[in-house]
Enzyme design. Structure first.
Site, PDB file in Angstrom:
ATOM      1  CG  MET A 102     113.133 -38.571 -63.639  1.00 11.54           C
ATOM      2  SD  MET A 102     113.403 -38.591 -61.856  1.00 11.54           S
ATOM      3  CE  MET A 102     112.324 -39.886 -61.350  1.00 11.54           C
ATOM      4  CG  ASN A 103     107.996 -40.757 -67.302  1.00 11.67           C
ATOM      5  OD1 ASN A 103     108.884 -41.353 -67.870  1.00 11.67           O
ATOM      6  ND2 ASN A 103     106.751 -41.162 -67.351  1.00 11.67           N
ATOM      7  CG  ASP A 104     104.679 -41.390 -64.353  1.00 12.37           C
ATOM      8  OD1 ASP A 104     105.003 -40.354 -64.921  1.00 12.37           O
ATOM      9  OD2 ASP A 104     103.742 -42.114 -64.717  1.00 12.37           O
ATOM     10  CD  GLN A 135     107.175 -45.581 -66.147  1.00 12.35           C
ATOM     11  OE1 GLN A 135     106.896 -45.557 -67.328  1.00 12.35           O
ATOM     12  NE2 GLN A 135     107.353 -46.722 -65.490  1.00 12.35           N
ATOM     13  CD1 TRP A 166     108.454 -41.495 -71.203  1.00 12.66           C
ATOM     14  CD2 TRP A 166     107.990 -42.155 -73.300  1.00 12.66           C
ATOM     15  NE1 TRP A 166     107.515 -42.493 -71.146  1.00 12.66           N
ATOM     16  CE2 TRP A 166     107.213 -42.919 -72.409  1.00 12.66           C
ATOM     17  CE3 TRP A 166     107.869 -42.403 -74.660  1.00 12.66           C
ATOM     18  CZ2 TRP A 166     106.322 -43.898 -72.836  1.00 12.66           C
ATOM     19  CZ3 TRP A 166     106.992 -43.386 -75.092  1.00 12.66           C
ATOM     20  CH2 TRP A 166     106.226 -44.119 -74.187  1.00 12.66           C
ATOM     21  NE  ARG A 203      98.967 -43.949 -69.585  1.00  9.85           N
ATOM     22  CZ  ARG A 203      98.323 -43.479 -70.640  1.00  9.85           C
ATOM     23  NH1 ARG A 203      97.806 -44.301 -71.522  1.00  9.85           N
ATOM     24  NH2 ARG A 203      98.185 -42.175 -70.807  1.00  9.85           N
ATOM     25  CG  ASP A 204      99.492 -45.134 -65.193  1.00  8.26           C
ATOM     26  OD1 ASP A 204     100.406 -45.801 -65.724  1.00  8.26           O
ATOM     27  OD2 ASP A 204      99.137 -44.019 -65.603  1.00  8.26           O
TER      28      ASP A 204
END
Ligand code: FRU
Length: 493
Positions: free
Chosen positions: A22-24, A40, A48, A150-151
């Protein structure tokens, strides 16, 4: 694969998915009396890769129930990178009967260069937070040539009755407005000449704070995280305080050029707040660092989130600073208070709390005098991690060099000293300094001075925590110390 909750180093009160990478945290929204957490997620690997939005729900921000994957990649949109969700109360996007949730996220289409997928802003919608449909007409903001775009974080700007998006582009952010979440107009950009550009800007956040000062009623904070390129010495989260009129962010003169760090540790990235929460701002970060997140020693799971934290804005000197405290719900996790024994040493007193089998421990105390207090976490007989709170210089040092593991290549940093923000250099602090520390199996979070200081540090040791000791020049230097075992909240059904 070991997906039990007691798998090595798995935290007990910090969120981790059952398995894999997992990330964000992303798409966070409070909806139908539940906190929805998307993240994520790579469902097929502990590294990833092809990004999905994993999903979990909670009533109290600590007991999380993992649900099915919410959003998966497809050839048209690409991988599902970070984004945000809003409650479209008036059905401005036209996809609902009455209202629903809209997610704005970055679709990342693979290109020949794995570091630079084509990044565009996309829309998905849902009426229950679990099942999502994607807007079929392509991205709502296509890419105009930027390798990093992004984001998107979307908020509703009440005075202008408009949606506002802040999205990162290279080393700056862009602002857009929209009436319907589908057609967006670029209104301004911010950042080229401000703050640190060591790492590419990611995961922006924009907050309005209501403050109690008599002259100024509200202030805006623009926060970004630094990704690829950011040295592992700091977490790379930076913020600017200023004003926002729905179209443009203007930093205060004090905040100009120099940004402030949101976390004084190593491991706090991509933090996002829950939308649709009234009367408080709660955010949560990815407790890791882009530089070494792949090298952590865990197998079945990799990476976790920070504690959920409540954000405030405080006025100190001529400036404003964010302050963070664990969400109040954390208090209900205390289930047993630990007793200490005291040892008088030549020039100091050591108070030791033996820990028997508990993975999550909170320590709260107040330093009453201008002195240095050392809090040591003991992992078996040999290994330790140390926090030094210097109430003369107003600095805090986290030292993870003696925890007994050296496996992170040359990216991992062992020791970091940071000033407590908002307290002028060289001024001897007369007020007592409250500190609160949370240990959870492989993570330490330290909060001090009403949350002006917050720091996150991953700490891996071959041994479990067996004791905590607090060393001060004498007992008068310390107010009451309370040490609690915390109830485990993360479990598999
Ligand atoms: C931050 C980040 C985001 C991106 C996501 C991809 O950690 O790089 O900028 O959307 O991760 O997983």
């Amino acid at each position: 694969m070991d997906t039990r909750y007691d798998a090595a180093w798995r935290p007990n009160i910090h969120f981790t998915p059952r398995k894999n990478w997992m990330n964000d945290p992303c798409g966070l929204i409070y909806w139908n009396s539940e906190y929805h957490l998307y993240f994520q997620y790579h469902p097929y690997s502990n590294n990833w890769g092809s990004m999905h939005w994993g999903h979990a729900v909670s009533n109290d921000l600590f007991h999380w129930k993992e649900k099915d994957i919410a959003l998966s990649p497809d050839p048209q949109t690409g991988n599902i990178f970070t984004g945000s969700s809003v409650w479209d109360k008036e059905n401005t996007c036209g996809y609902f009967q009455t209202s629903g949730i809209a997610a704005l996220y970055t679709g990342a289409i693979p290109t020949n260069d794995p570091a630079y997928p084509l990044q565009q802003q996309c829309l998905a919608y849902s009426t229950d937070g679990c099942t999502w449909e994607k807007h079929a007409d392509g991205p709502v903001i296509p890419n105009d040539g930027s390798p990093d775009f992004r984001d998107p974080k979307v908020i509703y700007y009440e005075p202008g009755k408009t949606w506002v998006m802040v999205v990162s582009m290279g080393y700056e952010v862009r602002f857009y407005t929209s009436a319907n979440l589908i057609h967006w107009k670029h209104t301004s950009s911010f950042g080229k000449e401000y703050g640190s550009h060591q790492g590419v800007w990611e995961c922006p956040e924009l907050y309005k704070f209501t403050i109690d000062a008599t002259t100024v009623r509200e202030k805006w904070v623009l926060l970004v995280h630094s990704g690829a390129g950011q040295a592992p010495d700091t977490s790379g989260s930076q913020y600017f305080v200023g004003d926002f009129d729905g179209r443009e962010f203007v930093p205060d003169p004090e905040s100009e050029k120099e940004s402030k760090a949101a976390d004084q540790g190593f491991d706090f990235h991509a933090a996002q707040s829950w939308s649709n929460v009234e009367s408080r701002i709660i955010w949560i970060g990815w407790a890791s660092h882009t530089a070494y997140s792949h090298d952590l020693p865990t197998k079945s799971w990799r990476n976790m989130l920070s504690l959920p934290r409540e954000l405030k804005l405080m006025h100190r000197g001529d400036d404003y600073y964010i302050a963070q405290k664990p969400a109040a719900e954390a208090e209900s996790l205390r289930f047993r208070q630990l007793n200490s024994h005291r040892t008088r040493l030549a020039a100091s007193t050591e108070i030791t709390y033996p820990i028997r089998g508990s993975n999550a421990i909170e320590l709260v105390c107040t330093i009453q005098k201008p002195t240095t207090v050392i809090i040591t976490y003991h992992f078996g007989q040999r290994y330790t991690a140390e926090v030094q709170v210097n109430n003369i210089e107003q600095t805090i040092t986290i030292d993870r060099s003696n925890a007994g593991m050296d496996i992170y290549g040359n990216h991992w940093r062992y020791k970091r000293t940071a000033r407590i923000p908002g307290i002028a250099a060289g001024v001897q602090r007369q007020e007592p300094l409250p500190v609160q520390l949370f240990w959870d199996n492989s993570i330490l979070e330290v909060f001090a001075a009403s949350g002006l200081y917050a720091a996150t540090a991953l700490i891996f040791s071959p041994n479990k925590l067996e004791g905590i000791s607090v060393c001060a020049e004498n007992e008068d230097a310390l107010g009451d110390i309370n040490v609690y075992e915390l109830r485990q909240t993360m479990e598999f059904a």
